[in-house]
Design a protein around this motif. Structure first.
Motif, PDB file in Angstrom:
ATOM      1  N   PRO A   1     -59.237   9.520 -12.874  1.00 19.76           N
ATOM      2  CA  PRO A   1     -60.171   8.400 -13.034  1.00 19.76           C
ATOM      3  C   PRO A   1     -60.115   7.452 -11.848  1.00 19.76           C
ATOM      4  O   PRO A   1     -59.127   7.403 -11.114  1.00 19.76           O
ATOM      5  CB  PRO A   1     -59.647   7.714 -14.292  1.00 19.76           C
ATOM      6  N   LEU A   2     -61.164   6.681 -11.688  1.00 20.77           N
ATOM      7  CA  LEU A   2     -61.124   5.621 -10.688  1.00 20.77           C
ATOM      8  C   LEU A   2     -60.234   4.482 -11.167  1.00 20.77           C
ATOM      9  O   LEU A   2     -59.651   3.764 -10.371  1.00 20.77           O
ATOM     10  CB  LEU A   2     -62.530   5.103 -10.412  1.00 20.77           C
ATOM     11  N   SER A   3     -60.112   4.334 -12.473  1.00 23.28           N
ATOM     12  CA  SER A   3     -59.238   3.303 -13.043  1.00 23.28           C
ATOM     13  C   SER A   3     -58.514   3.894 -14.240  1.00 23.28           C
ATOM     14  O   SER A   3     -59.155   4.392 -15.175  1.00 23.28           O
ATOM     15  CB  SER A   3     -60.048   2.077 -13.479  1.00 23.28           C
ATOM     16  N   SER A   4     -57.199   3.811 -14.228  1.00 21.95           N
ATOM     17  CA  SER A   4     -56.431   4.360 -15.347  1.00 21.95           C
ATOM     18  C   SER A   4     -56.584   3.532 -16.609  1.00 21.95           C
ATOM     19  O   SER A   4     -56.182   3.970 -17.692  1.00 21.95           O
ATOM     20  CB  SER A   4     -54.952   4.459 -14.967  1.00 21.95           C
ATOM     21  N   SER A   5     -57.167   2.337 -16.504  1.00 28.79           N
ATOM     22  CA  SER A   5     -57.419   1.513 -17.682  1.00 28.79           C
ATOM     23  C   SER A   5     -58.814   1.720 -18.250  1.00 28.79           C
ATOM     24  O   SER A   5     -59.209   1.054 -19.211  1.00 28.79           O
ATOM     25  CB  SER A   5     -57.228   0.030 -17.340  1.00 28.79           C
ATOM     26  N   ASP A   6     -59.573   2.637 -17.679  1.00 25.18           N
ATOM     27  CA  ASP A   6     -60.934   2.929 -18.127  1.00 25.18           C
ATOM     28  C   ASP A   6     -60.911   3.367 -19.592  1.00 25.18           C
ATOM     29  O   ASP A   6     -60.269   4.361 -19.937  1.00 25.18           O
ATOM     30  CB  ASP A   6     -61.509   4.041 -17.250  1.00 25.18           C
ATOM     31  N   PRO A   7     -61.598   2.666 -20.495  1.00 24.97           N
ATOM     32  CA  PRO A   7     -61.581   3.050 -21.910  1.00 24.97           C
ATOM     33  C   PRO A   7     -62.235   4.393 -22.174  1.00 24.97           C
ATOM     34  O   PRO A   7     -62.020   4.997 -23.233  1.00 24.97           O
ATOM     35  CB  PRO A   7     -62.344   1.911 -22.595  1.00 24.97           C
ATOM     36  N   GLY A   8     -63.029   4.873 -21.218  1.00 27.42           N
ATOM     37  CA  GLY A   8     -63.676   6.158 -21.415  1.00 27.42           C
ATOM     38  C   GLY A   8     -62.726   7.330 -21.457  1.00 27.42           C
ATOM     39  O   GLY A   8     -63.054   8.387 -21.991  1.00 27.42           O
ATOM     40  N   ILE A   9     -61.525   7.171 -20.919  1.00 23.98           N
ATOM     41  CA  ILE A   9     -60.555   8.261 -20.946  1.00 23.98           C
ATOM     42  C   ILE A   9     -60.256   8.641 -22.387  1.00 23.98           C
ATOM     43  O   ILE A   9     -60.296   9.813 -22.766  1.00 23.98           O
ATOM     44  CB  ILE A   9     -59.267   7.862 -20.195  1.00 23.98           C
ATOM     45  N   GLY A  10     -59.969   7.639 -23.200  1.00 21.72           N
ATOM     46  CA  GLY A  10     -59.718   7.910 -24.608  1.00 21.72           C
ATOM     47  C   GLY A  10     -60.975   8.280 -25.356  1.00 21.72           C
ATOM     48  O   GLY A  10     -60.960   9.162 -26.226  1.00 21.72           O
ATOM     49  N   THR A  11     -62.093   7.646 -25.014  1.00 24.12           N
ATOM     50  CA  THR A  11     -63.356   7.951 -25.673  1.00 24.12           C
ATOM     51  C   THR A  11     -63.713   9.423 -25.539  1.00 24.12           C
ATOM     52  O   THR A  11     -64.211  10.055 -26.475  1.00 24.12           O
ATOM     53  CB  THR A  11     -64.486   7.088 -25.079  1.00 24.12           C
ATOM     54  N   MET A  12     -63.448   9.980 -24.378  1.00 18.23           N
ATOM     55  CA  MET A  12     -63.789  11.372 -24.119  1.00 18.23           C
ATOM     56  C   MET A  12     -62.744  12.337 -24.649  1.00 18.23           C
ATOM     57  O   MET A  12     -62.925  13.546 -24.585  1.00 18.23           O
ATOM     58  CB  MET A  12     -63.962  11.593 -22.609  1.00 18.23           C
ATOM     59  N   GLY A  13     -61.634  11.833 -25.168  1.00 21.37           N
ATOM     60  CA  GLY A  13     -60.641  12.711 -25.765  1.00 21.37           C
ATOM     61  C   GLY A  13     -59.606  13.251 -24.801  1.00 21.37           C
ATOM     62  O   GLY A  13     -58.857  14.158 -25.159  1.00 21.37           O
ATOM     63  N   PHE A  14     -59.548  12.722 -23.578  1.00 22.85           N
ATOM     64  CA  PHE A  14     -58.534  13.186 -22.639  1.00 22.85           C
ATOM     65  C   PHE A  14     -57.147  12.678 -23.056  1.00 22.85           C
ATOM     66  O   PHE A  14     -57.006  11.565 -23.545  1.00 22.85           O
ATOM     67  CB  PHE A  14     -58.842  12.690 -21.227  1.00 22.85           C
TER      68      PHE A  14
END
Length: 337
Positions: free
Chosen positions: A48-61
């Motif tokens: 990710p560009l940011s490890s705090s990006d909430p999309g990481i969890g949203t996408m199930g990674f």
């Protein structure tokens, strides 16, 4: 290389959410440190560009890569990539001291360490000098010794090798090697397969828990087999990693996992609202690689499914790269490269 993420993302989202639910059911009673591998055997990760990006969890990674200290315990398993260049050899002991201290500090916050990036390239983000597998192995072994001393449970991953394609030249005794003035070579780099052989001949197998590789899909479908017309003469396709595994396991008898520390497909910027990128100098040499957003989504799902069904030796797979734009949905809309 920056890869715009799927704008038509629902297919990938459905797949990853299903996987994340299964992993949660399997592992809800275990701490992150105790679950270095996901269930099923793959780890689903992202650069990710940011490890705090909430999309990481949203996408199930369930894995994320960081390029510096994460600052805090993240809600995902963490792979930290550290720089390792030719210049590291000039201060190897001091670098080892620094790395050992970092591994000790972050023993409860980082599950895995990747030592360098694409060391078979002379680029600034690679070896930053004419690549030398034996020299890189010295750095890798120093890193392995220091990290394991600080945190015996940490996973050490060798630098992801860059797929360069087949190079028919020999330079200074190195097979598959490009150098200025040799054939059509514009710079210094080594065929990833020959670089791997030289690494293993130098004893690298004793200095990693997992081999790093970058099985980008380029323009080929995810299921295209190495040696097929779809992969072309350079085997520029996702499944070229099968050849890497064969070299390691069959030629050298090394039974260790491979981690895809970067992989993915490059989406056509004209189809995700970034038409200006098509003629940007940083992008112009990659026109032949692009796929449509729908193709990208399909190939990513197929890649995960193929790895799960056919590659018991594959560990964590980290999609490159990712950013969540809330107003547009999961999409990577960035400077062109």
């Amino acid at each position: 290389m920056r890869i715009p993420f799927v704008r038509h993302w629902k297919l990938l989202l459905a797949w990853l959410v299903g996987i994340s639910i299964g992993m949660a059911l399997f592992s809800s009673s275990s701490p992150l440190r105790a679950r270095a591998q996901s269930a099923p055997h793959l780890g689903y990760g992202v650069n990710p560009l940011s490890s705090s990006d909430p999309g990481i969890g949203t996408m199930g990674f369930d894995w994320t890569k960081v390029f510096d200290s994460p600052g805090t315990r993240l809600p995902y398993r963490v792979l930290r990539r550290v720089d390792a260049h030719a210049s590291t050899l000039s201060h190897l002991s001091a670098w080892g001291d620094w790395l050992e201290n970092e591994a000790r500090i972050w023993a409860d916050g980082i599950e895995a360490w990747e030592i360098g990036n694409e060391p078979n390239l002379d680029a600034s983000y690679g070896w930053a000098a004419p690549p030398n597998a034996a020299d890189y192995t010295r750095v890798l072994c120093e890193a392995y010794r220091r990290i394991k001393r600080a945190d015996p449970t940490a996973i050490v991953v060798s630098a992801g090798l860059a797929p360069t394609g087949r190079v028919p030249f020999t330079w200074n005794g190195h097979r598959g090697y490009c150098a200025p003035g040799v054939g059509w070579c514009p710079g210094y780099y080594q065929d990833e397969r020959e670089f791997l052989r030289e690494m293993l001949q130098a004893g690298a197998a004793h200095c990693f828990d997992a081999l790093g590789f970058h099985p980008y899909g380029f323009a080929a479908p995810a299921l295209a087999a190495p040696g097929s017309p779809e992969c072309g003469p350079n085997d520029f396709c996702f499944r070229t990693v099968e050849v890497i595994h064969r070299i390691m396991a069959v030629e050298f008898g090394v039974d260790k996992p491979i981690w895809a520390t970067e992989f993915g497909w490059l989406v056509d910027p004209r189809q995700v609202g970034r038409s200006e990128c098509w003629n940007d100098p940083s992008f112009s040499g990659r026109h032949w690689q692009v796929v449509s957003p729908d193709q990208q989504a399909t190939y990513l799902v197929q890649a995960y499914q193929w790895a799960e069904a056919n590659w018991p030796w594959m560990g964590t797979m980290l999609l490159f790269n990712y950013e969540l734009r809330i107003q547009r949905g999961p999409a990577l809309l960035l400077p062109c490269m």
